[in-house]
Design an enzyme around this catalytic site. Structure first.
Site, PDB file in Angstrom:
ATOM      1  CG  ASN A 136     -35.668 -54.008  24.277  1.00  0.00           C
ATOM      2  OD1 ASN A 136     -36.840 -53.697  24.505  1.00  0.00           O
ATOM      3  ND2 ASN A 136     -35.044 -53.670  23.164  1.00  0.00           N
ATOM      4  CB  SER A 138     -39.845 -51.212  26.302  1.00  0.00           C
ATOM      5  OG  SER A 138     -38.433 -51.213  26.448  1.00  0.00           O
ATOM      6  CB  CYS A 139     -38.284 -53.179  21.020  1.00  0.00           C
ATOM      7  SG  CYS A 139     -38.207 -52.780  19.269  1.00  0.00           S
ATOM      8  CG  ASN A 203     -37.979 -48.792  23.949  1.00  0.00           C
ATOM      9  OD1 ASN A 203     -37.881 -48.209  22.873  1.00  0.00           O
ATOM     10  ND2 ASN A 203     -37.430 -49.977  24.163  1.00  0.00           N
ATOM     11  CB  CYS A 352     -49.085 -10.299  23.718  1.00  0.00           C
ATOM     12  SG  CYS A 352     -49.006  -8.554  23.292  1.00  0.00           S
ATOM     13  CB  CYS A 390     -43.547 -11.966  24.172  1.00  0.00           C
ATOM     14  SG  CYS A 390     -42.511 -10.514  23.858  1.00  0.00           S
TER      15      CYS A 390
END
Lengths: 415, 409
Positions: A136, A138-139, A203, A352, A390
């Site tokens: 880890n 990347s927290c 993450n 549209c 649409c």
């Protein structure tokens, strides 16, 4: 009921299916992971284990959601850090899980504070029976700046810590990337250079999801204050897919083993991650909202997709879409596709018309008496905003028209 | 007998469910719903405001266009107007516009919003006879234009049929009271227990005001000669007023026969059922295909388990026993009931008000009478007799007076 083989090999480990809990609140203890295995998940990334002396102290409340109209959980903000249980308890849970579920894949997510603790943790989780390690890096909401996404944005530290983990354990190892960076290829290459066998991405994204308008404080409010923290769920899927594509597109990373993460809720989301190069998949937010039982439709839906595609092994699908993503300057700009409006399906709402005028090129005219739109083929640039707004799918891709002076034929275009 | 069911209004939307309903709206370019609202409440605009979470803006749209917005939200036969025009019907079913309007006006009340503002005084005064929906809306419009307004109400409470007719489960008294209070706060001076033409003359009103609006409605029950002086018979309007004033005090038997097939009859039917009357039988002159009651009211009544027999006309009455004959078929029906409620329409009482009516309304369109100072609105003017049309007529009458009087000192 359809039965297809969803198994896949990833970094030398065999998964009965590619679906794993990601390292998060959904895999926080033995009982949770056991229930997830029982319900059919192929693997578990146990909630990140940190060093014994790093104390986790969480806030209350700790989540927030982004909504749209009446749709909850369009995105989800989470302030929880890594596992709050003592190190020994986490290791004991890993041991129990491996004993009880020897055929399921057990991945230990770890986070050290320096080379020594990364190395020690790697050794401990291997000894506890983990099949694989996820680093880890990347927290985004750690209380220490020597941990989490502050490390993941520093390629030198990434490489150094990968080397440390590899010294501590022989297990296959993937490094989990932070999206809070411009170019993920740099830390990914650094991790691979440091000995990583693959990459997990992404993450969570640093975020503020909402602000309380009366109190002028971001949510959630903790004693009058809040904090930036990680955002996940459906809203981040496009970002995750982009990072995964960019890594697979980088020189030297063409066959990068990837565990894909980021807003996976349905088998269609899962298939997209696989087509862009993921071999396994990790899920948290959808489980927090709906529970582990979503595995039933993830696996069954993916089996039906394999059958439709005439595929016997999931690995045949991995990365098939990578080559079809090319730089903007290489796209064919010689033609336009006019929208075709089916007046039998049209219910005359005029959305549209509004979007074409206010957001595009004023190419739709409106018959007030019949309440039907008409496209002016000269003004229309073929952007298809009308088709997207649409509400009844009355607008589809129509005639292909070559731009003036361009070489080639409309019939040859793969629209 | 328990009165909880009678007093319980159906559940409204929550913040989440109203967003779901607003998200169903297609937000049409040309907004047929708004074009179909007689009161010009502009549902397309207020639903779009809800969709973009501007609940206060939504409340402004409703209130500025319709001084009885919370009442119309509950009692308007929307399936004949805005919801009939709704484009969403072509996908599945129309947007529940009344439901969204109710949410927004409840929001307005909870937020203590005060939207309508009295216009700068122009020195002109208008008298209004009657405080039903048309009179109230006329008052609100005139007050915002700067007129002084005096309302003369014959009963002890304002609101007319809103207060004395529409049952509690469909229109809670609290809601009506708040709507009237808003108009009162705007500066309407309401005198109660005064019958114009009896307690005070038209001449006196005209002398003291620059214009007089007769908004007396059709408040007197019609009857049928067959039922004259029958002790078992009560009129629908009297019955509904009695229940509304004191639901716990009403003594009801086991078998009640109702005669009539309009919304008033449906209100009577449902009220009886909600007050635990075991057998409620409603015999109706019209056949279902030509029914006068709104679909919503009819469906609600049927859901309560009322027996509705269509196409029969009463031909003989003997005390509490009524014999009916089918209008087309050779068929006879005799019903013995403990109580008979007649819901066969209402008529106007304009004694001493100096106007001529035919079939309880003006013989010509518009709101003018032969007397240039006297105007007529609401049920007494030509057009539909629904609350929303009363609001429309009240607004138009006020605008017409403003046009005639010029609104200047």
């Amino acid at each position: 009921m359809i039965k297809k083989d969803l198994s896949i090999d990833f970094m030398g480990v065999h998964f009965e299916n590619p679906f794993c809990l990601s390292s998060s609140p959904v895999g926080n203890c033995y009982e949770m992971c056991a229930k997830a295995y029982d319900e059919g998940w192929g693997g578990v990334v146990f909630k990140t284990i940190g060093p014994a002396d790093f104390e986790i102290d969480e806030v209350s409340p700790r989540f927030d959601e982004l909504t749209k109209e009446d749709t909850p959980f369009v995105g989800f903000k989470n302030m929880e850090q890594i596992a709050e249980h003592p190190l020994e308890e986490n290791l004991a849970d890993l041991r129990r899980l491996k004993d009880a579920y020897p055929n399921k894949v057990l991945i230990a997510s770890i986070m050290g504070t320096n080379e020594q603790t990364w190395e020690e943790l790697a050794g401990m989780v291997e000894a506890a029976g983990a099949d694989m390690i996820e680093m880890n890096l990347s927290c985004p909401q750690m209380t220490s700046h020597a941990m989490g996404s502050d490390v993941g944005t520093n390629p030198e530290l990434c490489k150094k810590y990968c080397e440390a983990v590899k010294r501590g354990s022989k297990l296959p190892m993937m490094a989990k990337m932070t999206p809070n960076i411009t170019d993920m290829v740099i830390p990914a290459k650094a991790c691979m250079a440091g000995g990583a066998d693959g990459i997990a991405a992404i993450n969570t994204v640093k975020s503020i999801a909402n602000v309380d308008l009366d109190r002028k404080i971001g949510l959630p409010i903790i004693n009058g204050k809040s904090s930036i923290s990680g955002f996940s769920g459906k809203a981040v899927k496009p970002l995750a897919l982009r990072f995964i594509q960019q890594m697979r597109d980088a020189e030297g990373l063409e066959n990068l083993p990837i565990s894909g993460i980021g807003g996976i809720e349905t088998w269609e989301d899962a298939a997209e991650f696989i087509l862009l190069g993921s071999s396994t998949l990790q899920v948290t937010t959808a489980i927090m909202q709906y529970g582990y039982r979503i595995i039933e439709d993830l696996t069954n839906g993916l089996m039906h997709y394999m059958a439709e595609q005439g595929v016997e092994h999931l690995s045949e699908l991995v990365g098939l879409a990578n080559k079809n993503m090319i730089p903007a300057e290489k796209l064919d700009r010689d033609y336009k596709v006019l929208p075709y409006i089916d007046w039998d399906k049209c219910i005359g709402c005029g959305r549209c018309l509004i979007s074409c005028f206010d957001g595009a090129h004023q190419a739709i005219t409106w018959d007030e008496a019949t309440r039907r739109p008409t496209v002016d083929p000269d003004r229309c640039v073929g952007c298809h905003l009308c088709k997207l707004v649409c509400p009844v799918d009355a607008i589809s891709a129509g005639e292909v028209v070559m731009k003036a002076g361009r070489v080639g034929t409309a019939a040859s275009k793969q629209i | 007998m328990t009165i909880e069911k009678y007093q319980q209004e159906a559940k409204g939307y929550t913040m989440t469910t109203v967003m779901a309903e607003a998200a169903r709206c297609l937000l049409c370019h040309d907004a047929p719903c708004s074009a179909a609202c007689p009161a010009h409440t502009d549902p397309a605009k207020f639903i779009r405001s809800v969709r973009f979470r501007n609940f206060k803006g939504a409340a402004e749209t409703i209130r500025e266009n319709n001084a009885l917005g919370s009442i119309c939200a509950r009692v308007c036969p929307t399936e004949k107007y805005c919801e009939l025009a709704c484009t969403r019907t072509e996908i599945d079913c129309p947007i529940n516009i009344g439901g969204i309007q109710r949410f927004v006006t409840d929001f307005e009340q909870n937020a203590n919003m005060d939207i309508l503002k009295k216009g700068p005084a122009n020195g002109l005064n208008v008298a209004i006879i009657g405080s039903g929906p048309a009179g109230l809306q006329a008052a609100a419009t005139l007050l915002t234009l700067g007129y002084g307004v005096d309302i003369y109400e014959k009963n002890e409470k304002a609101g007319g049929y809103l207060t004395y007719g529409i049952p509690e489960y469909r229109l809670p008294s609290d809601i009506v009271d708040v709507e009237i209070q808003r108009i009162s706060n705007l500066g309407a001076n309401i005198t109660y227990n005064v019958t114009v033409g009896q307690d005070i003359t038209m001449a006196a009103l005209k002398a003291d005001h620059d214009a007089v609006i007769i908004a007396a409605g059709a408040s007197v029950a019609k009857t049928l000669p067959l039922f004259a002086d029958n002790p078992y018979v009560q009129s629908a309007v009297d019955f509904l007023a009695e229940v509304k004033s004191n639901p716990a005090g009403v003594d009801l038997p086991t078998n009640v026969l109702v005669i009539g097939g309009g919304d008033v009859a449906m209100d009577v039917d449902t009220t009886l059922k909600l007050l635990d009357v075991k057998n409620v039988t409603d015999v109706v002159y019209e056949e279902f295909a030509e029914f006068k009651a709104s679909d919503k009211e009819l469906a609600g009544t049927q859901k309560q388990g009322v027996t509705i027999v269509d196409g029969y006309v009463p031909t003989a009455v003997n005390g509490n026993t009524v014999t009916f004959k089918h209008r087309q078929l050779n068929s006879e029906l005799t019903i013995e009931a403990d109580k008979i409620i007649l819901a066969v329409g209402q008529q106007a009482d304009v004694t001493n008000l100096g106007i001529e009516l035919e079939n309880n309304e003006l013989t010509h369109g518009g709101f003018h009478t032969a007397d240039p100072k006297v105007f007529v609105t609401g049920d007494l003017a030509q057009g539909d007799k629904t609350v929303v049309v009363a609001v429309q007529k009240g607004k138009q009458t006020a605008e017409e007076i403003h046009r005639v009087l010029g609104g200047q000192n």
